[in-house]
Design an enzyme around this catalytic site. Structure first.
Site, PDB file in Angstrom:
ATOM      1  CG  HIS A 189      80.513  -0.813  32.226  1.00 14.54           C
ATOM      2  ND1 HIS A 189      81.663  -0.813  31.454  1.00 14.54           N
ATOM      3  CD2 HIS A 189      79.482  -0.935  31.360  1.00 14.54           C
ATOM      4  CE1 HIS A 189      81.331  -0.909  30.172  1.00 14.54           C
ATOM      5  NE2 HIS A 189      80.009  -0.994  30.083  1.00 14.54           N
ATOM      6  NE  ARG A 224      80.919   2.814  35.719  1.00 11.20           N
ATOM      7  CZ  ARG A 224      80.772   2.869  34.403  1.00 11.20           C
ATOM      8  NH1 ARG A 224      81.786   2.523  33.591  1.00 11.20           N
ATOM      9  NH2 ARG A 224      79.637   3.245  33.866  1.00 11.20           N
ATOM     10  CG  ASN A 227      84.709   0.598  30.607  1.00  8.60           C
ATOM     11  OD1 ASN A 227      84.440  -0.331  31.358  1.00  8.60           O
ATOM     12  ND2 ASN A 227      83.841   1.543  30.293  1.00  8.60           N
ATOM     13  CG  ASP A 266      81.583  -1.803  26.087  1.00  7.98           C
ATOM     14  OD1 ASP A 266      80.925  -1.678  25.050  1.00  7.98           O
ATOM     15  OD2 ASP A 266      81.167  -1.441  27.200  1.00  7.98           O
ATOM     16  CG  ASN A 271      77.485   4.522  23.270  1.00  5.42           C
ATOM     17  OD1 ASN A 271      77.025   3.820  22.378  1.00  5.42           O
ATOM     18  ND2 ASN A 271      78.725   5.008  23.223  1.00  5.42           N
ATOM     19  CG  ASP A 279      76.089  -1.364  28.451  1.00  2.00           C
ATOM     20  OD1 ASP A 279      77.137  -1.247  29.123  1.00  2.00           O
ATOM     21  OD2 ASP A 279      75.825  -0.624  27.486  1.00  2.00           O
TER      22      ASP A 279
HETATM   23 ZN   LIG Z   1      79.447  -0.433  24.895  1.00  2.00          ZN
END
Ligand SMILES: [Zn+2]
Length: 493
Positions: free
Chosen positions: A93, A95, A125, A184, A343, A370
């Site tokens: 991620h 961002r 995301n 995701d 998560n 992740d």
């Molecule tokens: Zn995820």
């Protein structure tokens, strides 16, 4: 390199004999002009070989890979300086756009290079979500502007704004070169939309990366359902919440693949024995499914939420059950540390063991970080209010090597899961990983026996959210070379 001969296991790193090193003074992004690494331990997933050897890089090209034998190899072992292909992260991620306080493409790529990664797949995301080619272009522009040679790949969103209701323009996203589709952060809740997505993505030759979570079981959930959550009074997050979602996805895949031969499912951050058993059986049945596990799910367990700080393999009793951290007096830190909230949640020591078994037997194709950087505003708050996620791309190799040190799986298994395994999931959308003469140098060089202390200030990532702060991890990265260019060099290497 500025490393003196003899400092790194007998002059393992040396820079072609030039009086002033061409590497040490070279900025990130510069072509690696001239490098010779002699007497190192090479790990090559392409030839499924590891052993003593030497490499030579000239003008960014890996011109020689020499395996040493006999007297030449004496004194070189897997505790020496290791040379392996550049690592590939399927799931990070970054961002940007939308939350640049937490991370930017530039800081994310710098963090990746510091962690030994030369290819990073950014999750969609962002805000706005990568449901539109313009967002993908914006991320690529940021990568180009950063000057980092780390390869940025992007996953497109499955649904518009990741809202789960309307498919994103998968065809346009495929045309611009996304490498997969994912909502995701959330699963694709509607089975019908998931089925359509798997069908269309399959026709486009791309995988769906699903985040397997049945939200009806995780509403308000805080920590893995079990002893730790019960004692701490945290709302439990059942193992079945993941297994139900995995089972649904596999059932739909089994039908879709009959119609669309190219349909492919990748399950990301699989964290439980139950889910991994489902994947194992589906693979045995020949379904086109792959999966990854994260470094934190294979090396840490839910007792970290209670304040334990031992690795998951040390939290297993001799009968394979999870130990009781209170009875063991394993609690060394304050409970409810929000940096342990993630998560899926940190699972039981048995589930962590299942993640390591899955790497050994090939059920898990990859280790994906992740990487989830957060600001203190989102993370340094009450446990139940904290954002999920660990800033993990700079500790992924170290955690994985800690498992190797503990005898949980071999070094080649670890390297495969961080290189050729994820590259295969991407189906040719990044270079295959191997030590191949004549190709641009794409390498990580790390000192296998040197440990380093996890220090927030030393992170290139803006995200300092990790429960590993202050811990010693093995395998210090000395040099990361991406596409023949310098991505990271340790200050004193
Ligand atoms: Zn995820």
């Amino acid at each position: 390199m500025s490393a003196g001969r003899g400092r790194l296991g007998g002059g393992a790193l040396s820079s072609g004999g030039a009086p002033s090193s061409p590497v040490a003074s070279s900025p990130v992004g510069a072509r690696l002009a001239d490098l010779e690494i002699s007497r190192a331990w090479l790990v090559d997933p392409a030839s499924e070989r590891e052993g003593p050897g030497e490499i030579v890089v000239e003008d960014g090209i890996l011109v020689a890979v020499t395996w040493l034998e006999g007297a030449e190899a004496v004194g070189i072992d897997a505790t020496s300086v290791v040379v392996a292909p550049g690592l590939v992260d399927l799931h990070a991620h970054l961002r940007e756009p939308g939350n640049e306080d937490a991370e930017t493409v530039a800081t994310g790529l710098a963090a990746a290079a510091h962690g030994g990664f030369t290819t990073v797949c950014a999750m969609p995301n962002t805000d706005p979500a990568a449901d539109d080619p313009a967002v993908v272009v914006r991320m690529r522009d940021a990568a180009a502007a950063s000057g980092s040679p780390v390869e940025l790949l992007v996953h497109g969103a499955v649904t518009m704004a990741r809202g789960g209701e309307q498919l994103a323009r998968l065809g346009e996203l495929a045309d611009i070169g996304v490498v997969g589709f994912s909502d995701d952060g959330s699963p694709v809740r509607s089975a019908t939309i998931f089925r359509n997505a798997l069908t269309y993505a399959g026709m486009l030759g791309l995988p769906i990366l699903d985040h397997p979570e049945d939200g009806s079981q995780t509403e308000g959930a805080e920590a893995n359902e079990g002893l730790v959550a019960t004692v701490l009074g945290l709302r439990g997050w059942p193992v079945a919440a993941e297994a139900v979602a995995v089972a649904r996805d596999l059932a739909i895949l089994a039908e879709v693949v009959r119609e669309v031969a190219g349909a492919r499912l990748h399950l990301t951050h699989v964290s439980t024995a139950a889910s991994l058993d489902l994947v194992r059986r589906a693979k045995a049945d020949g379904l086109p499914v792959t999966c990854d596990v994260t470094p934190h799910h294979l090396a840490l367990s839910d007792e970290w939420v209670a304040g334990a700080r031992r690795f998951a393999w040390a939290a297993l009793a001799s009968d394979g059950s999870a130990r009781d951290p209170w009875r063991d007096e394993a609690i060394v830190a304050a409970p409810y540390d929000p940096s342990t909230r993630v998560n899926p949640p940190l699972r039981s020591a048995m589930d962590a063991a299942a993640c390591r078994t899955a790497l050994r037997d090939g059920t898990a194709d990859a280790i994906a970080t992740d990487h989830a950087p957060h600001t203190d505003v989102d993370k340094v708050v009450e446990f139940g209010l904290a954002a999920n996620g660990i800033s993990g791309i700079e500790t992924a190799l170290g955690l994985t090597l800690a498992a190797v040190d503990a005898g949980e799986f071999s070094l080649p298994t670890a390297i495969r899961a961080l290189t050729s395994g994820p590259a295969a999931v991407l189906g040719g959308r990044t270079a295959a990983r191997g030590l191949v003469e004549g190709a641009p140098a794409d390498l990580v060089v790390f000192d296998r026996s040197a440990t380093w202390r996890v220090d927030a200030e030393a992170f290139a990532s803006k995200g300092k959210n990790t429960p590993l702060l202050g811990m010693e991890l093995p395998g210090r990265v000395l040099l990361t070379v991406a596409g023949g260019r310098i991505a990271y060099e340790a200050p004193d290497a």
